[in-house]
Design an enzyme around this catalytic site. Structure first.
Site, PDB file in Angstrom:
ATOM      1  N   CYS A 116       0.704  -1.024  -0.075  1.00  0.00           N
ATOM      2  CA  CYS A 116      -0.018   0.082   0.021  1.00  0.00           C
ATOM      3  C   CYS A 116       0.729   1.215   0.017  1.00  0.00           C
ATOM      4  O   CYS A 116       1.844   1.470   0.781  1.00  0.00           O
ATOM      5  CB  CYS A 116      -0.823   0.117   0.971  1.00  0.00           C
ATOM      6  SG  CYS A 116      -1.850   1.385   1.532  1.00  0.00           S
ATOM      7  N   HIS A 158      -6.744   2.222   1.628  1.00  0.00           N
ATOM      8  CA  HIS A 158      -6.344   2.859   2.784  1.00  0.00           C
ATOM      9  C   HIS A 158      -7.173   4.026   3.266  1.00  0.00           C
ATOM     10  O   HIS A 158      -7.411   4.867   2.438  1.00  0.00           O
ATOM     11  CB  HIS A 158      -4.941   3.175   2.963  1.00  0.00           C
ATOM     12  CG  HIS A 158      -4.190   3.374   4.103  1.00  0.00           C
ATOM     13  ND1 HIS A 158      -3.296   2.342   4.469  1.00  0.00           N
ATOM     14  CD2 HIS A 158      -4.259   4.350   5.163  1.00  0.00           C
ATOM     15  CE1 HIS A 158      -3.068   3.053   5.990  1.00  0.00           C
ATOM     16  NE2 HIS A 158      -3.616   4.262   6.325  1.00  0.00           N
ATOM     17  N   ASN A 185     -13.396  10.038  -1.215  1.00  0.00           N
ATOM     18  CA  ASN A 185     -13.863   9.359  -2.254  1.00  0.00           C
ATOM     19  C   ASN A 185     -13.741   7.881  -1.642  1.00  0.00           C
ATOM     20  O   ASN A 185     -12.786   7.206  -1.281  1.00  0.00           O
ATOM     21  CB  ASN A 185     -13.198   9.106  -3.401  1.00  0.00           C
ATOM     22  CG  ASN A 185     -13.547  10.262  -4.466  1.00  0.00           C
ATOM     23  OD1 ASN A 185     -14.876  10.838  -4.342  1.00  0.00           O
ATOM     24  ND2 ASN A 185     -12.425  10.666  -5.107  1.00  0.00           N
ATOM     25  N   HIS A 198      -8.342   7.259   3.862  1.00  0.00           N
ATOM     26  CA  HIS A 198      -7.903   8.689   3.575  1.00  0.00           C
ATOM     27  C   HIS A 198      -8.801   9.544   2.881  1.00  0.00           C
ATOM     28  O   HIS A 198      -9.871   8.955   2.562  1.00  0.00           O
ATOM     29  CB  HIS A 198      -6.548   8.423   2.704  1.00  0.00           C
ATOM     30  CG  HIS A 198      -7.061   7.872   1.129  1.00  0.00           C
ATOM     31  ND1 HIS A 198      -7.398   6.763   0.934  1.00  0.00           N
ATOM     32  CD2 HIS A 198      -7.238   8.586   0.031  1.00  0.00           C
ATOM     33  CE1 HIS A 198      -7.640   6.564  -0.419  1.00  0.00           C
ATOM     34  NE2 HIS A 198      -7.618   7.869  -1.003  1.00  0.00           N
ATOM     35  N   HIS A 217      -4.607   0.043   8.130  1.00  0.00           N
ATOM     36  CA  HIS A 217      -5.242  -0.178   6.555  1.00  0.00           C
ATOM     37  C   HIS A 217      -6.581  -0.710   6.494  1.00  0.00           C
ATOM     38  O   HIS A 217      -7.076  -0.465   5.374  1.00  0.00           O
ATOM     39  CB  HIS A 217      -3.868  -1.060   5.915  1.00  0.00           C
ATOM     40  CG  HIS A 217      -4.335  -1.147   4.195  1.00  0.00           C
ATOM     41  ND1 HIS A 217      -3.891  -0.566   3.321  1.00  0.00           N
ATOM     42  CD2 HIS A 217      -4.954  -2.219   3.783  1.00  0.00           C
ATOM     43  CE1 HIS A 217      -4.402  -1.140   2.336  1.00  0.00           C
ATOM     44  NE2 HIS A 217      -4.882  -2.117   2.246  1.00  0.00           N
ATOM     45  N   SER A 224      -8.878   5.380  -5.187  1.00  0.00           N
ATOM     46  CA  SER A 224      -7.633   4.507  -5.803  1.00  0.00           C
ATOM     47  C   SER A 224      -6.792   3.563  -4.862  1.00  0.00           C
ATOM     48  O   SER A 224      -6.080   2.996  -5.389  1.00  0.00           O
ATOM     49  CB  SER A 224      -6.428   5.600  -6.568  1.00  0.00           C
ATOM     50  OG  SER A 224      -6.033   6.399  -5.575  1.00  0.00           O
ATOM     51  N   GLN A 276      -8.946  13.635   0.523  1.00  0.00           N
ATOM     52  CA  GLN A 276      -8.081  14.604  -0.021  1.00  0.00           C
ATOM     53  C   GLN A 276      -8.527  15.859   0.341  1.00  0.00           C
ATOM     54  O   GLN A 276      -9.601  16.306   0.700  1.00  0.00           O
ATOM     55  CB  GLN A 276      -8.272  14.425  -1.609  1.00  0.00           C
ATOM     56  CG  GLN A 276      -7.812  12.974  -2.121  1.00  0.00           C
ATOM     57  CD  GLN A 276      -7.723  12.944  -3.536  1.00  0.00           C
ATOM     58  OE1 GLN A 276      -7.085  14.109  -4.258  1.00  0.00           O
ATOM     59  NE2 GLN A 276      -8.194  12.108  -4.437  1.00  0.00           N
ATOM     60  N   CYS A 306       0.364   3.134   3.733  1.00  0.00           N
ATOM     61  CA  CYS A 306       0.681   2.453   5.059  1.00  0.00           C
ATOM     62  C   CYS A 306       1.963   3.164   5.574  1.00  0.00           C
ATOM     63  O   CYS A 306       2.875   3.584   4.746  1.00  0.00           O
ATOM     64  CB  CYS A 306       0.745   0.952   4.870  1.00  0.00           C
ATOM     65  SG  CYS A 306      -0.826  -0.071   5.053  1.00  0.00           S
TER      66      CYS A 306
HETATM   67  P1  H2U Z   1      -8.125   8.685  -4.176  1.00  0.00           P
HETATM   68  O1  H2U Z   1      -8.153   7.301  -3.576  1.00  0.00           O
HETATM   69  O2  H2U Z   1      -9.539   9.642  -3.843  1.00  0.00           O
HETATM   70  O3  H2U Z   1      -7.934   8.709  -5.561  1.00  0.00           O
HETATM   71  O4  H2U Z   1      -6.936   9.535  -3.459  1.00  0.00           O
HETATM   72  C1  H2U Z   1      -5.725   9.009  -3.513  1.00  0.00           C
HETATM   73  C2  H2U Z   1      -4.682  10.192  -3.760  1.00  0.00           C
HETATM   74  O5  H2U Z   1      -3.181   9.738  -3.476  1.00  0.00           O
HETATM   75  C3  H2U Z   1      -4.622  10.405  -5.469  1.00  0.00           C
HETATM   76  O6  H2U Z   1      -4.945  11.429  -5.576  1.00  0.00           O
HETATM   77  C4  H2U Z   1      -2.588  10.188  -4.408  1.00  0.00           C
HETATM   78  C5  H2U Z   1      -3.372   9.882  -5.774  1.00  0.00           C
HETATM   79  O7  H2U Z   1      -2.848  10.949  -6.489  1.00  0.00           O
HETATM   80  N1  H2U Z   1      -1.303   9.340  -4.030  1.00  0.00           N
HETATM   81  C6  H2U Z   1       0.021  10.041  -4.182  1.00  0.00           C
HETATM   82  O8  H2U Z   1       0.139  11.090  -4.030  1.00  0.00           O
HETATM   83  N2  H2U Z   1       0.932   9.332  -3.912  1.00  0.00           N
HETATM   84  C7  H2U Z   1       1.072   8.098  -4.035  1.00  0.00           C
HETATM   85  O9  H2U Z   1       2.100   7.372  -3.866  1.00  0.00           O
HETATM   86  C8  H2U Z   1      -0.263   7.267  -4.179  1.00  0.00           C
HETATM   87  C9  H2U Z   1      -1.226   7.907  -4.402  1.00  0.00           C
END
Ligand code: H2U
Ligand code: ZN
Length: 346
Positions: free
Chosen positions: A50, A162, A151, A164, A113, A159, A166, A53
């Site tokens: 992940c 974990h 989201n 989180h 996680h 995406s 934004q 993590c």
């Molecule tokens: P979402 O799951 O809402 O997409 O948010 C995850 C965000 O984390 C996504 O915008 C960022 C992605 O750009 N990210 C990083 O900045 N670094 C990483 O190593 C993985 C994901």
């Protein structure tokens, strides 16, 4: 109009100035999709693959610290950039553009996680609320708007599983905030009072769409909800921005959110997906007495853990539409227990 809302009608959203079509009679149509009970996925507490993590390497090669509660970092794939020159492109009526500045961050809620806000304990949720307020405070000094949003779930395009959210700060007022700004201002000028304060007063009397009333907060299905189980969380006091919440209001918000999110998980016995986010007064120094802070939850699920509502066809081309009425959705959520169906995160 027939007050039991059993025939097709439209409802007005005073925040956006848009109408939505409600077709309650359609809920009687036959449904042959499956109704499966899907448990929370069996995820490990720590996942070596992940990106979020503690201690792991992110996509840009940086190491996450061994964080123990929340962790904030600048998004490695930011949609907005800080250091650019602002220019306009206004050459014709057809090609209109403006350069924008901004900043995107990611907030990890917990090192674990396999948790979600719904399964985290209230003190841990309170810490997340503190971080939300701190981020808004800091970024709001530089940017006009700060959007905190989560989201949740693959179905919403998250995406990474974990826990989180934004934060995107922008030099401009985005469309949805602009609509709410214009409509709340208009209401204030006409009525000399705050739209969402008056609306909540009405709902607290009507009691038809309220799901949770907890100390300083109320969770309800708005009269004009578009998504089947859409909700809004409102403070009883008029609070311009998340940064104006008292300590006590943050604690009771954590408790109210916990109640709502556990009900959401219980509804289809799944880790309930949604997009959620805060709306509050823009962060510049204009006069925003017409604003009330609120949280929107937009969940996509309609009938089960796997059957979602699609915003396509008529909705895309003409107007948003729903079948199940907001009153029935509210009653279903209200009637659900406040203990998580898996017995976790008490
Ligand atoms: P979402 O799951 O809402 O997409 O948010 C995850 C965000 O984390 C996504 O915008 C960022 C992605 O750009 N990210 C990083 O900045 N670094 C990483 O190593 C993985 C994901
Ligand atoms: Zn809003």
């Amino acid at each position: 109009m027939n007050k039991n809302f059993s025939t097709p009608h439209r409802r007005f959203n005073p925040l956006t100035g848009e109408w939505i079509l409600v077709s309650p009679h359609r809920t009687q149509r036959p449904w042959q999709g499956k109704q499966e009970i899907s448990a929370h996925q069996n995820k490990p507490k720590y996942d070596p693959d992940c990106y979020l993590c503690p201690g792991n390497v992110r996509a840009n090669g940086e190491h996450n610290p061994a964080y123990t509660d929340t962790f904030v970092f600048e998004n490695d794939f930011a949609a907005l950039l800080k250091n650019i020159e602002l220019q306009e492109m206004n050459e014709t009526d057809f090609l209109k553009a403006e350069a924008v500045k901004g900043c995107c961050r990611v907030i990890c809620f917990t090192p674990n996680h396999n948790q979600t806000l719904a399964t985290m304990e209230v003190p841990a949720i309170k810490k997340v609320i503190d971080v939300w307020a701190n981020e808004v405070d800091e970024l709001g000094k530089e940017f006009k708007w700060v959007q905190v949003f989560e989201n949740r779930g693959e179905i919403m395009g998250a995406s990474n599983p974990h826990p989180h959210c934004q934060v995107w700060a922008t030099s401009f007022l985005p469309n949805e905030i602009r609509k709410e700004e214009d409509n709340q201002k208009k209401y204030f000028e006409k009525n000399k009072s705050v739209l969402l304060k008056d609306y909540l007063e009405y709902e607290l009397k009507a009691r038809e769409r309220i799901i949770v009333e907890h100390d300083e907060w109320v969770c309800l299905v708005p009269f004009w909800a578009v998504w089947p189980f859409e909700t809004m969380v409102l403070p009883k006091r008029t609070i311009k921005r998340i940064i104006d919440l008292s300590e006590q209001e943050k604690v009771s918000l954590a408790e109210a959110l916990k109640k709502l999110l556990v009900k959401y998980d219980n509804l289809f016995q799944t880790s309930f997906p949604y997009t959620m986010g805060f709306h509050f007064a823009p962060m510049d120094n204009e006069d925003y007495d017409h604003w009330q802070t609120h949280i929107h939850f937009y969940p996509p699920l309609l009938r089960s853990a796997t059957v979602k509502k699609f915003m396509v066809g008529f909705e895309m081309l003409s107007e948003a539409q729903r079948d199940i009425t907001p009153e029935i959705a509210a009653q279903r959520l209200r009637d659900l227990p406040e203990e998580h169906y898996l017995g976790i995160g008490k």
